[in-house]
Design a protein around this motif. Structure first.
Motif, PDB file in Angstrom:
ATOM      1  N   ILE A   1       0.857  -1.183  -0.049  1.00  0.00           N
ATOM      2  CA  ILE A   1       0.120   0.044   0.004  1.00  0.00           C
ATOM      3  C   ILE A   1       1.014   1.203  -0.052  1.00  0.00           C
ATOM      4  N   ARG A   2       1.755   1.111   0.824  1.00  0.00           N
ATOM      5  CA  ARG A   2       2.655   2.445   1.002  1.00  0.00           C
ATOM      6  C   ARG A   2       3.406   2.681  -0.373  1.00  0.00           C
ATOM      7  N   GLU A   3       4.124   1.716  -1.084  1.00  0.00           N
ATOM      8  CA  GLU A   3       4.579   1.998  -2.131  1.00  0.00           C
ATOM      9  C   GLU A   3       3.604   2.389  -3.295  1.00  0.00           C
ATOM     10  N   HIS A   4       2.563   1.865  -3.391  1.00  0.00           N
ATOM     11  CA  HIS A   4       1.618   2.162  -4.439  1.00  0.00           C
ATOM     12  C   HIS A   4       0.993   3.868  -4.239  1.00  0.00           C
ATOM     13  N   ILE A   5       0.697   3.961  -3.019  1.00  0.00           N
ATOM     14  CA  ILE A   5       0.468   5.494  -2.869  1.00  0.00           C
ATOM     15  C   ILE A   5       1.511   6.391  -3.358  1.00  0.00           C
ATOM     16  N   GLU A   6       2.783   6.064  -2.783  1.00  0.00           N
ATOM     17  CA  GLU A   6       3.861   6.946  -3.363  1.00  0.00           C
ATOM     18  C   GLU A   6       4.099   7.070  -4.749  1.00  0.00           C
ATOM     19  N   LYS A   7       3.926   5.943  -5.449  1.00  0.00           N
ATOM     20  CA  LYS A   7       4.083   5.782  -6.962  1.00  0.00           C
ATOM     21  C   LYS A   7       2.808   6.572  -7.529  1.00  0.00           C
ATOM     22  N   THR A   8       1.568   6.289  -6.989  1.00  0.00           N
ATOM     23  CA  THR A   8       0.477   6.799  -7.602  1.00  0.00           C
ATOM     24  C   THR A   8       0.599   8.528  -7.360  1.00  0.00           C
ATOM     25  N   VAL A   9       0.855   8.855  -6.499  1.00  0.00           N
ATOM     26  CA  VAL A   9       0.773  10.306  -6.169  1.00  0.00           C
ATOM     27  C   VAL A   9       1.931  11.027  -7.157  1.00  0.00           C
ATOM     28  N   THR A  10       3.122  10.435  -7.179  1.00  0.00           N
ATOM     29  CA  THR A  10       4.322  10.851  -8.200  1.00  0.00           C
ATOM     30  C   THR A  10       3.673  10.704  -9.695  1.00  0.00           C
ATOM     31  N   LEU A  11       3.030   9.830  -9.889  1.00  0.00           N
ATOM     32  CA  LEU A  11       2.563   9.703 -11.406  1.00  0.00           C
ATOM     33  C   LEU A  11       1.343  10.760 -11.657  1.00  0.00           C
ATOM     34  N   ALA A  12       0.589  10.957 -10.731  1.00  0.00           N
ATOM     35  CA  ALA A  12      -0.561  12.072 -10.854  1.00  0.00           C
ATOM     36  C   ALA A  12      -0.012  13.425 -10.827  1.00  0.00           C
ATOM     37  N   ALA A  13       1.004  13.635 -10.231  1.00  0.00           N
ATOM     38  CA  ALA A  13       1.501  15.125 -10.266  1.00  0.00           C
ATOM     39  C   ALA A  13       1.951  15.384 -11.755  1.00  0.00           C
ATOM     40  N   MET A  14       2.020  14.266 -12.439  1.00  0.00           N
ATOM     41  CA  MET A  14       2.742  14.610 -13.820  1.00  0.00           C
ATOM     42  C   MET A  14       1.934  14.276 -14.890  1.00  0.00           C
ATOM     43  N   GLU A  15       0.623  13.834 -14.401  1.00  0.00           N
ATOM     44  CA  GLU A  15      -0.391  13.658 -15.264  1.00  0.00           C
ATOM     45  C   GLU A  15      -1.378  14.808 -15.831  1.00  0.00           C
ATOM     46  N   PRO A  16      -1.147  14.891 -17.285  1.00  0.00           N
ATOM     47  CA  PRO A  16      -1.973  16.324 -17.908  1.00  0.00           C
ATOM     48  C   PRO A  16      -3.264  16.023 -17.833  1.00  0.00           C
ATOM     49  N   ASP A  17      -3.954  14.946 -17.761  1.00  0.00           N
ATOM     50  CA  ASP A  17      -5.436  14.661 -17.978  1.00  0.00           C
ATOM     51  C   ASP A  17      -6.056  14.732 -16.820  1.00  0.00           C
TER      52      ASP A  17
ATOM     53  N   LYS B   1       5.101  18.520  -5.107  1.00  0.00           N
ATOM     54  CA  LYS B   1       4.830  19.800  -5.517  1.00  0.00           C
ATOM     55  C   LYS B   1       3.056  19.958  -6.049  1.00  0.00           C
ATOM     56  N   LEU B   2       2.380  19.350  -5.098  1.00  0.00           N
ATOM     57  CA  LEU B   2       0.931  19.154  -5.204  1.00  0.00           C
ATOM     58  C   LEU B   2       0.252  20.070  -4.081  1.00  0.00           C
ATOM     59  N   ASP B   3      -1.088  20.603  -4.490  1.00  0.00           N
ATOM     60  CA  ASP B   3      -1.747  21.221  -3.580  1.00  0.00           C
ATOM     61  C   ASP B   3      -2.464  20.039  -2.572  1.00  0.00           C
ATOM     62  N   PRO B   4      -2.329  20.133  -1.313  1.00  0.00           N
ATOM     63  CA  PRO B   4      -3.033  18.903  -0.684  1.00  0.00           C
ATOM     64  C   PRO B   4      -4.537  18.769  -0.757  1.00  0.00           C
ATOM     65  N   SER B   5      -5.297  20.001  -1.367  1.00  0.00           N
ATOM     66  CA  SER B   5      -6.630  19.647  -1.583  1.00  0.00           C
ATOM     67  C   SER B   5      -6.806  19.237  -2.757  1.00  0.00           C
ATOM     68  N   GLU B   6      -6.024  18.851  -3.513  1.00  0.00           N
ATOM     69  CA  GLU B   6      -6.232  17.715  -4.685  1.00  0.00           C
ATOM     70  C   GLU B   6      -6.304  16.395  -4.278  1.00  0.00           C
ATOM     71  N   ILE B   7      -5.858  15.977  -2.921  1.00  0.00           N
ATOM     72  CA  ILE B   7      -5.849  14.660  -2.588  1.00  0.00           C
ATOM     73  C   ILE B   7      -7.190  14.334  -1.934  1.00  0.00           C
ATOM     74  N   ASN B   8      -7.966  13.470  -2.332  1.00  0.00           N
ATOM     75  CA  ASN B   8      -9.298  13.232  -1.589  1.00  0.00           C
ATOM     76  C   ASN B   8      -9.398  11.952  -0.943  1.00  0.00           C
ATOM     77  N   LEU B   9      -9.777  11.902   0.280  1.00  0.00           N
ATOM     78  CA  LEU B   9     -10.104  10.715   1.184  1.00  0.00           C
ATOM     79  C   LEU B   9     -11.504  10.303   1.347  1.00  0.00           C
ATOM     80  N   MET B  10     -11.762   9.033   1.319  1.00  0.00           N
ATOM     81  CA  MET B  10     -13.269   8.586   1.447  1.00  0.00           C
ATOM     82  C   MET B  10     -13.166   7.319   2.219  1.00  0.00           C
TER      83      MET B  10
END
Length: 645
Positions: free
Chosen positions: A137-153, A191-200
């Motif tokens: 889980i830890r590695e997945h979250i780190e990787k996913t957030v890193t990729l999301a930061a560079m995702e243009p869509d 380098k993301l705005d924390p408000s972009e990360i949503n928890l549910m």
């Protein structure tokens, strides 16, 4: 005569509890041997897995090596292996690497996540029930957030930054609590705005935290809402895909991360044992924790694996307290069989429940009547965790827990909000350490040199020194004894009277003045004008006569010199400075210490920060002692244990 063999399968909370009790009670019986089998060489503190998954601590913080837990238990052997079956008739445990005969068997294999057959959970979801799960889980979250930061869509980016936890039990709420703490940290890193990360949190039941009092659960829910966590209640998940989940209502929620904590069932390996099972595949046992149908075979079932109804349709809860208590119950009944005494039925006693939501907030109910939340509830959780190490008699891991949770943790993620965990460079305390040690050396040498000359050792130990036959301690019972021995009391009284008369005439003696630094012309004030009665009684017990007092003043002087040299050299600096604190307190209580020197205390506390690791001998000595003493006490710590390793 063949030894009686007890085999315990599983080194979780229940297995450790049972093995510890059996080992302790049977330590004098050389005819009984215990084998503890687990697929790992360590115990995992399951209640803290969320801390690893949420990036708060490293895996080793909650891994407790079995060798370190049982190193002094000569009647316990540890085997790292996986059990594949149990031959109940011939009383043999079969593992991947060998076989183990038993007279008594304790099955403590624990549980595993229950996905209730929901499509896609195994393929696309994440569970939190093992160290491997937490790291994944830890590695997945780190990787996913890193990729999301560079995702243009934008839509895909939003889905990647949606983190969903299914299940609002303790595990689910503690997991989302870690994500609350981690959100700002991982956002800043990328380098993301924390408000972009949503928890549910998605829960199938109409309420959350159903093990808690409703008022306590309400406080937890209020805190989650305050932190921006969206809670969907009465909302089952019916399908999990790689980039979304589907709710029973037909609504889809885009997400690349679904953490499934919705239920627990018995370890699926136990299905191979062909024993009677009940709800969630748990193995049925009687009130003595004996496996149903195999009461005459010496087979016991404990922990999350056991199904025993304490009340109708209410089996033992799958919590730590129940795991330990069922383990103790089985151990007691095995001992009863061995000793030919009466067995003891299981009676669960659960002293309360608590859940942490991140590192700084928790809600708790202890002893079924004390409700707390926030700082004190979080502190209580740490106290209960520390109590666990006391129960299993592991001072080593108790110390490691304190260091990991309070001092070595980063990003202010502890109950003290980081005030206890900032790592500083001890280099800057080296000048203070050398100066402080020098102060103690100078003061202790004055007691040796007396009225002699420092550079002429032949003049030492004479008049004015603490190594003469004159008692220097100003304790009444010692001074009275000295006066009686020397016949000098009359002369002392005359001298005192004359001095008093002169002072009264000339006004030459000023009253002591309180101050924390010396001011010219002032008479400094002692911390205590006279000894407290309790301390006076203690000192009179320790030093009842002059002979003892003369020995003590010489001994204390030598100790002060050694402490001073240790501080200067940076050797055992924590211990040396702790000793100076004790000495200063004693001098204060004896009426022999001035307020102007009270800084001694605070400098000593400051230097207990590992100051000997920079330009000091502690840099080499302490690691050598830890390595040598650890090997002597614990033996060789290995990744696998047992003859087959």
């Amino acid at each position: 005569m063949a030894k009686t063999e007890i085999v315990v399968v599983g080194a979780g909370y229940s297995g450790i509890a049972a093995t510890k009790m059996l080992s302790k009670k049977l330590k004098k019986n050389s005819d009984i041997h215990i084998t503890l089998i687990d697929r790992h060489s360590y115990q995992t503190m399951m209640t803290e897995l969320h801390e690893v998954a949420g990036g708060r601590v490293e895996p080793e913080a909650i891994q407790y090596d079995l060798q370190r837990l049982f190193c002094k238990r000569k009647n316990v052997s540890i085997v790292t292996d996986s059990v594949v079956n149990v031959d109940k008739e011939n009383k043999v445990v079969k593992t991947e690497q060998g076989t183990y005969s038993f007279d008594y068997l304790v099955l403590a294999m624990g549980g595993e996540p229950n996905d209730f057959g929901t499509p896609g959970v195994k393929e696309h979801g994440f569970t939190l029930w093992s160290m491997d799960d937490a790291i994944k889980i830890r590695e997945h979250i780190e990787k996913t957030v890193t990729l999301a930061a560079m995702e243009p869509d934008a839509e895909k980016r939003k889905a990647m930054l949606n983190f969903v936890v299914c299940g609002s039990g303790f595990t689910g709420i503690e997991m989302v609590g870690e994500l609350i703490d981690w959100k700002a940290i991982i956002a800043k890193k990328n380098k993301l705005d924390p408000s972009e990360i949503n928890l549910m949190v998605v829960e199938a039941a109409p309420t959350i935290l159903n093990m808690l009092d409703r008022n306590d659960a309400g406080k937890a829910e209020k805190y989650l809402n305050k932190k921006g966590v969206k809670i969907l209640k009465d909302t089952p998940i019916v399908e999990v895909a790689d980039d979304h989940i589907v709710l029973k209502s037909g609504e889809t929620i885009p997400t690349h991360t679904l953490i499934w904590t919705a239920g627990v069932k018995a370890n699926s390996d136990a299905e191979e044992f062909e024993m009677e099972s009940a709800r969630a595949a748990r193995l049925v046992a009687n009130e003595f924790m004996q496996a149903k149908g195999y009461e005459d075979k010496g087979i016991y079932v404990i922990g999350d694996l056991v199904y025993f109804e304490e009340k109708e349709n209410m089996p033992t809860p799958q919590i730590v307290q129940a795991a330990e208590q069922t383990g103790h119950c089985a151990a007691k009944n095995i001992l009863a069989e061995i000793n030919g005494t009466e067995k003891e039925a299981y009676k669960g006693k659960y002293d309360g429940f608590m859940v942490s939501i991140g590192s700084k907030y928790a809600v708790a109910c202890v002893f079924d009547k004390i409700h707390m939340s926030g700082f004190f509830a979080m502190l209580m959780k740490h106290i209960i965790n520390l109590r666990y190490f006391f129960d299993i008699r592991s001072g080593y891991y108790m110390f490691q827990y304190i260091m990991h949770e309070f001092f070595r943790i980063g990003d202010q993620r502890n109950v003290m909000r980081g005030h206890t965990s900032r790592n500083s460079n001890v280099l800057w305390s080296v000048p203070l350490r050398v100066f402080y040690g020098s102060v103690w050396l100078v003061e202790s040498m004055k007691k040796i040199v007396g009225n002699g000359k420092v550079l002429q050792p032949g003049t030492w130990f004479g008049e004015g020194s603490w190594f003469t036959d004159n008692v220097v301690f100003p304790f009444p019972w010692l001074q009275q004894a000295a006066d009686a021995t020397s016949g000098a009391s009359e002369a002392a009284e005359a001298t005192t009277a004359a001095s008093g008369a002169a002072d009264a005439a000339a006004g030459a003696v000023a009253d002591p003045t309180f101050g924390l630094s010396y001011a010219y012309g002032e008479e400094p004030m002692t911390v205590f004008k006279s000894m407290p009665k309790w301390f006076s009684s203690l000192m009179e017990f320790i030093m009842p006569n002059q002979d003892v007092a003369l020995f003590m003043q010489k001994f204390m002087t030598i100790v002060e010199v050694l402490i001073a040299l240790a501080i200067i050299a940076g050797l055992f600096t924590w211990l040396a400075n702790a000793a100076t604190i004790v000495l200063v307190v004693m001098f204060c209580l004896s009426g022999m210490f001035y307020w102007v020197n009270i800084w001694f205390l605070f400098v000593a506390f400051a230097l207990m920060n590992g100051s000997g690791r920079a330009f000091g001998l502690d840099k080499w000595v302490i690691p050598w002692i830890q390595k040598t003493a650890g090997k002597w006490w614990y033996g060789d710590v290995k990744s696998r244990y047992g003859e087959s390793a």
